[in-house]
Design a protein around this motif. Structure first.
Motif, PDB file in Angstrom:
ATOM      1  N   PHE A   1       0.833  -1.207   0.000  1.00 24.54           N
ATOM      2  CA  PHE A   1       0.000   0.000   0.000  1.00 24.54           C
ATOM      3  C   PHE A   1       0.866   1.255   0.000  1.00 24.54           C
ATOM      4  CE2 PHE A   1      -2.371   3.145   2.714  1.00 24.54           C
ATOM      5  CZ  PHE A   1      -3.259   3.551   1.726  1.00 24.54           C
ATOM      6  N   VAL A   2       1.900   1.276   0.820  1.00 27.36           N
ATOM      7  CA  VAL A   2       2.778   2.455   0.912  1.00 27.36           C
ATOM      8  C   VAL A   2       3.491   2.700  -0.407  1.00 27.36           C
ATOM      9  CG1 VAL A   2       4.795   3.430   2.060  1.00 27.36           C
ATOM     10  CG2 VAL A   2       3.078   2.184   3.395  1.00 27.36           C
ATOM     11  N   HIS A   3       4.078   1.652  -0.997  1.00 27.73           N
ATOM     12  CA  HIS A   3       4.805   1.820  -2.263  1.00 27.73           C
ATOM     13  C   HIS A   3       3.848   2.162  -3.403  1.00 27.73           C
ATOM     14  CE1 HIS A   3       8.761   0.694  -0.776  1.00 27.73           C
ATOM     15  NE2 HIS A   3       8.217  -0.334  -0.147  1.00 27.73           N
ATOM     16  N   GLY A   4       2.669   1.532  -3.401  1.00 27.23           N
ATOM     17  CA  GLY A   4       1.696   1.826  -4.443  1.00 27.23           C
ATOM     18  C   GLY A   4       1.184   3.248  -4.366  1.00 27.23           C
ATOM     19  N   TRP A   5       0.931   3.727  -3.159  1.00 24.93           N
ATOM     20  CA  TRP A   5       0.463   5.104  -2.970  1.00 24.93           C
ATOM     21  C   TRP A   5       1.535   6.097  -3.416  1.00 24.93           C
ATOM     22  CZ3 TRP A   5      -4.258   6.941  -1.141  1.00 24.93           C
ATOM     23  CH2 TRP A   5      -4.308   8.304  -0.878  1.00 24.93           C
ATOM     24  N   ALA A   6       2.774   5.834  -3.017  1.00 23.91           N
ATOM     25  CA  ALA A   6       3.872   6.732  -3.382  1.00 23.91           C
ATOM     26  C   ALA A   6       4.047   6.799  -4.893  1.00 23.91           C
ATOM     27  CB  ALA A   6       5.162   6.271  -2.711  1.00 23.91           C
ATOM     28  N   ALA A   7       3.865   5.670  -5.575  1.00 26.97           N
ATOM     29  CA  ALA A   7       4.015   5.637  -7.030  1.00 26.97           C
ATOM     30  C   ALA A   7       2.957   6.487  -7.730  1.00 26.97           C
ATOM     31  CB  ALA A   7       3.946   4.199  -7.528  1.00 26.97           C
ATOM     32  N   LYS A   8       1.787   6.608  -7.110  1.00 24.51           N
ATOM     33  CA  LYS A   8       0.686   7.360  -7.719  1.00 24.51           C
ATOM     34  C   LYS A   8       0.621   8.813  -7.253  1.00 24.51           C
ATOM     35  CE  LYS A   8      -2.237   3.237  -8.140  1.00 24.51           C
ATOM     36  NZ  LYS A   8      -3.496   2.587  -7.680  1.00 24.51           N
ATOM     37  N   HIS A   9       1.419   9.173  -6.215  1.00 29.26           N
ATOM     38  CA  HIS A   9       1.323  10.509  -5.627  1.00 29.26           C
ATOM     39  C   HIS A   9       2.695  11.176  -5.507  1.00 29.26           C
ATOM     40  CE1 HIS A   9      -2.424   8.500  -4.354  1.00 29.26           C
ATOM     41  NE2 HIS A   9      -2.961   9.707  -4.370  1.00 29.26           N
TER      42      HIS A   9
ATOM     43  N   GLU B   1       3.981   9.618   0.891  1.00 32.05           N
ATOM     44  CA  GLU B   1       3.459   8.468   1.615  1.00 32.05           C
ATOM     45  C   GLU B   1       2.007   8.707   2.040  1.00 32.05           C
ATOM     46  OE1 GLU B   1       5.956   7.528   4.873  1.00 32.05           O
ATOM     47  OE2 GLU B   1       7.777   7.354   3.685  1.00 32.05           O
ATOM     48  N   PRO B   2       1.229   7.638   2.214  1.00 32.37           N
ATOM     49  CA  PRO B   2      -0.142   7.812   2.712  1.00 32.37           C
ATOM     50  C   PRO B   2      -0.130   8.301   4.152  1.00 32.37           C
ATOM     51  CG  PRO B   2       0.444   5.489   2.670  1.00 32.37           C
ATOM     52  CD  PRO B   2       1.565   6.229   1.976  1.00 32.37           C
ATOM     53  N   THR B   3      -1.142   9.062   4.524  1.00 34.48           N
ATOM     54  CA  THR B   3      -1.289   9.516   5.899  1.00 34.48           C
ATOM     55  C   THR B   3      -2.254   8.600   6.633  1.00 34.48           C
ATOM     56  OG1 THR B   3      -3.177  10.964   5.444  1.00 34.48           O
ATOM     57  CG2 THR B   3      -0.973  11.882   5.070  1.00 34.48           C
ATOM     58  N   ALA B   4      -2.433   8.860   7.918  1.00 32.89           N
ATOM     59  CA  ALA B   4      -3.355   8.045   8.711  1.00 32.89           C
ATOM     60  C   ALA B   4      -4.792   8.177   8.223  1.00 32.89           C
ATOM     61  CB  ALA B   4      -3.253   8.437  10.179  1.00 32.89           C
ATOM     62  N   ALA B   5      -5.091   9.269   7.507  1.00 29.63           N
ATOM     63  CA  ALA B   5      -6.454   9.485   7.010  1.00 29.63           C
ATOM     64  C   ALA B   5      -6.762   8.649   5.775  1.00 29.63           C
ATOM     65  CB  ALA B   5      -6.667  10.962   6.700  1.00 29.63           C
TER      66      ALA B   5
ATOM     67  N   LEU C   1       5.920  -6.208  17.766  1.00 31.57           N
ATOM     68  CA  LEU C   1       6.453  -4.876  17.515  1.00 31.57           C
ATOM     69  C   LEU C   1       5.794  -4.358  16.245  1.00 31.57           C
ATOM     70  CD1 LEU C   1      10.245  -5.601  18.163  1.00 31.57           C
ATOM     71  CD2 LEU C   1       8.463  -5.015  19.813  1.00 31.57           C
ATOM     72  N   VAL C   2       4.869  -3.408  16.393  1.00 29.97           N
ATOM     73  CA  VAL C   2       4.160  -2.855  15.245  1.00 29.97           C
ATOM     74  C   VAL C   2       4.976  -1.678  14.718  1.00 29.97           C
ATOM     75  CG1 VAL C   2       1.999  -1.910  14.381  1.00 29.97           C
ATOM     76  CG2 VAL C   2       1.972  -3.544  16.281  1.00 29.97           C
ATOM     77  N   VAL C   3       5.599  -1.864  13.570  1.00 36.64           N
ATOM     78  CA  VAL C   3       6.466  -0.842  12.984  1.00 36.64           C
ATOM     79  C   VAL C   3       5.698  -0.102  11.894  1.00 36.64           C
ATOM     80  CG1 VAL C   3       8.613  -0.397  11.729  1.00 36.64           C
ATOM     81  CG2 VAL C   3       8.530  -2.178  13.488  1.00 36.64           C
ATOM     82  N   ARG C   4       5.593   1.204  12.032  1.00 39.89           N
ATOM     83  CA  ARG C   4       4.974   1.990  10.960  1.00 39.89           C
ATOM     84  C   ARG C   4       5.889   1.934   9.744  1.00 39.89           C
ATOM     85  NH1 ARG C   4       0.987   5.054   9.688  1.00 39.89           N
ATOM     86  NH2 ARG C   4       1.226   6.667   8.101  1.00 39.89           N
ATOM     87  N   TYR C   5       5.390   1.372   8.672  1.00 38.91           N
ATOM     88  CA  TYR C   5       6.199   1.167   7.471  1.00 38.91           C
ATOM     89  C   TYR C   5       6.296   2.474   6.691  1.00 38.91           C
ATOM     90  CZ  TYR C   5       8.085  -1.161   3.352  1.00 38.91           C
ATOM     91  OH  TYR C   5       8.882  -1.545   2.304  1.00 38.91           O
ATOM     92  N   THR C   6       7.504   2.942   6.501  1.00 35.60           N
ATOM     93  CA  THR C   6       7.763   4.175   5.759  1.00 35.60           C
ATOM     94  C   THR C   6       8.770   3.903   4.650  1.00 35.60           C
ATOM     95  OG1 THR C   6       9.624   4.878   7.159  1.00 35.60           O
ATOM     96  CG2 THR C   6       7.398   5.518   7.870  1.00 35.60           C
ATOM     97  N   LEU C   7       8.862   4.817   3.707  1.00 32.68           N
ATOM     98  CA  LEU C   7       9.822   4.666   2.612  1.00 32.68           C
ATOM     99  C   LEU C   7      11.254   4.746   3.118  1.00 32.68           C
ATOM    100  CD1 LEU C   7       8.074   6.801  -0.161  1.00 32.68           C
ATOM    101  CD2 LEU C   7       8.065   4.313   0.105  1.00 32.68           C
ATOM    102  N   ALA C   8      11.485   5.577   4.133  1.00 35.52           N
ATOM    103  CA  ALA C   8      12.831   5.675   4.704  1.00 35.52           C
ATOM    104  C   ALA C   8      13.222   4.362   5.368  1.00 35.52           C
ATOM    105  CB  ALA C   8      12.889   6.827   5.704  1.00 35.52           C
TER     106      ALA C   8
END
Length: 414
Positions: free
Chosen positions: A68-76, A80-84, A110-117
């Protein structure tokens, strides 16, 4: 089960917690979307090995889903997507995945917020952190697992690293399921035209017929136990095949809101979900299933029923120390559940949160009691596909069909 929430800093670094120095950790990681039988096999093995060696069982859960993160970044433009932003393709919410992990006996998540960094770190760097900070003695992975920048850390590379360093062991689990399936590339939801549970279009096909079908639909081979396969099945109304992979009925969750109340006028009042639905909504149609009352939404904390939680954000430089109970009122009692005929449709209006058209989920509970569920969080579970959405000549024809749907639901949920 203890849960720790971790947010990488702007450089992708995570402030990993420290466990007991006298005990090692057996670790697995992934998005675990759907918590299907393959995921369950990996997590059960993690818990088994941890108990054998007197170690902690640790699951590192990526949320949101990396896809979801990579797909969103590719389209925007790389944003990265926000919590909303809602991941409408996610099979299950993080809350539901945590519930299933607790049932499997996991010690720590351990729930890691997945980011591009975070994704830009190499698998060697990442595994170094797990051995140094968490005391990882064994890493448990499925056969197709890959991690790190460009997904370069596949099972073969990680096995070589484990052998070369001698710092940790790699345990690979057979999580593929019974054979391969063919899934069309870039498939879209398609409502079945026929009444009753849809069948596998390739059931009984010869090799030549399978090749022809795959070529026509640009299908690719994929393991049977996969989140993509479950998503494909749900997008084509094949509920029973999807549930066989999940190991339990697929479900979505949301809060009951006031609808147009047209069902009430013909004797079939329904519980309507609001627009913020957790979980993958199957293709439009009428289904048999269950409605489960999880209690008033105001009493839900949204984090799941777990023994304790720890909040930690790397950029704040604050120790992960605060623990609190996440038990809610609904967890103290057995949730009420009723067989339900479920209708799913699509509105012409567009949702900014999902980037898709809004969906409508209505459930008619089969009970003689009057249910007051407004404002309650409910879980809608699916057991079978009944029919496509069709137009009827008038209210009498609709009522006759709804009665048939109710009887079929009774049969499928008996």
């Amino acid at each position: 089960m203890e849960i720790t929430y971790l947010t990488p800093d702007e450089h992708g670094e995570v402030e990993w917690p420290s466990f007991d120095n006298d005990r090692k950790a057996v670790v697995t990681l992934g998005a675990f979307d759907g918590m299907h039988r393959g995921h369950q096999a990996v997590i059960r093995r993690t818990v088994e090995l941890a108990r054998q060696h007197g170690a902690f069982s640790v699951v590192i859960l990526f949320d949101p889903r990396p896809a979801f993160v990579h797909g969103w970044a590719a389209k925007h433009d790389g944003k990265e997507p926000t919590a909303a932003n809602i991941d409408a393709e996610a099979l299950t919410s993080a809350h539901e995945r945590l519930r299933r992990m607790e049932q499997l006996g996991v010690d720590h998540v351990l729930v890691v917020r997945y980011t591009l960094a975070f994704a830009s770190k190499s698998y060697i760097f990442f595994l170094g952190r797990l051995t140094g900070k968490l005391g990882m003695r064994t890493l448990v992975l499925g056969q197709d697992a890959a991690m790190g920048k460009g997904r370069e850390g596949d099972v073969a590379h990680i096995a070589n690293l484990a052998a070369a360093t001698g710092v940790f062991e790699l345990d690979v689990v057979d999580d593929r399921g019974p054979g391969e399936v063919r899934i069309p590339r870039d498939f879209k939801p398609e409502m079945p035209e026929q009444w009753g549970e849809p069948h596998d279009p390739l059931a009984g096909a010869t090799k030549a017929e399978r090749r022809a079908w795959s070529k026509k639909h640009q299908a690719r081979a994929m393991r049977a136990w996969s989140s993509t396969n479950v998503r494909y099945l749900l997008a084509h109304g094949r509920i029973q095949d999807a549930n066989a992979i999940l190991g339990e009925p697929h479900g979505i969750e949301g809060v009951v809101v006031h609808g147009e109340e047209r069902g009430r006028t013909i004797g079939f009042p329904t519980a309507n979900l609001g627009t913020d639905v957790e979980g993958y909504i199957p293709v439009d149609g009428v289904y048999a299933g269950w409605l489960v009352d999880l209690g008033p939404a105001s009493t839900q904390d949204g984090q799941g029923s777990v023994s304790s939680e720890v909040q930690s954000e790397s950029q704040s430089n604050m120790p992960a120390g605060r623990e609190e109970s996440a038990d809610c009122d609904a967890a103290s009692r057995e949730p009420l559940r009723w067989p339900a005929a479920i209708s799913i449709g699509t509105k012409p209006t567009f949702s900014e949160k999902t980037g898709l058209h809004e969906r409508v989920v209505e459930s008619y509970c089969i009970t003689d009691d009057w249910l007051e569920l407004y404002g309650h969080k409910v879980r809608v579970e699916f057991t079978g596909f009944l029919r496509p959405q069709v137009k009827f000549d008038g209210p009498d024809a609709l009522v006759d069909e709804l009665k048939r749907n109710v009887e079929e639901t009774r049969r499928l949920t008996a």
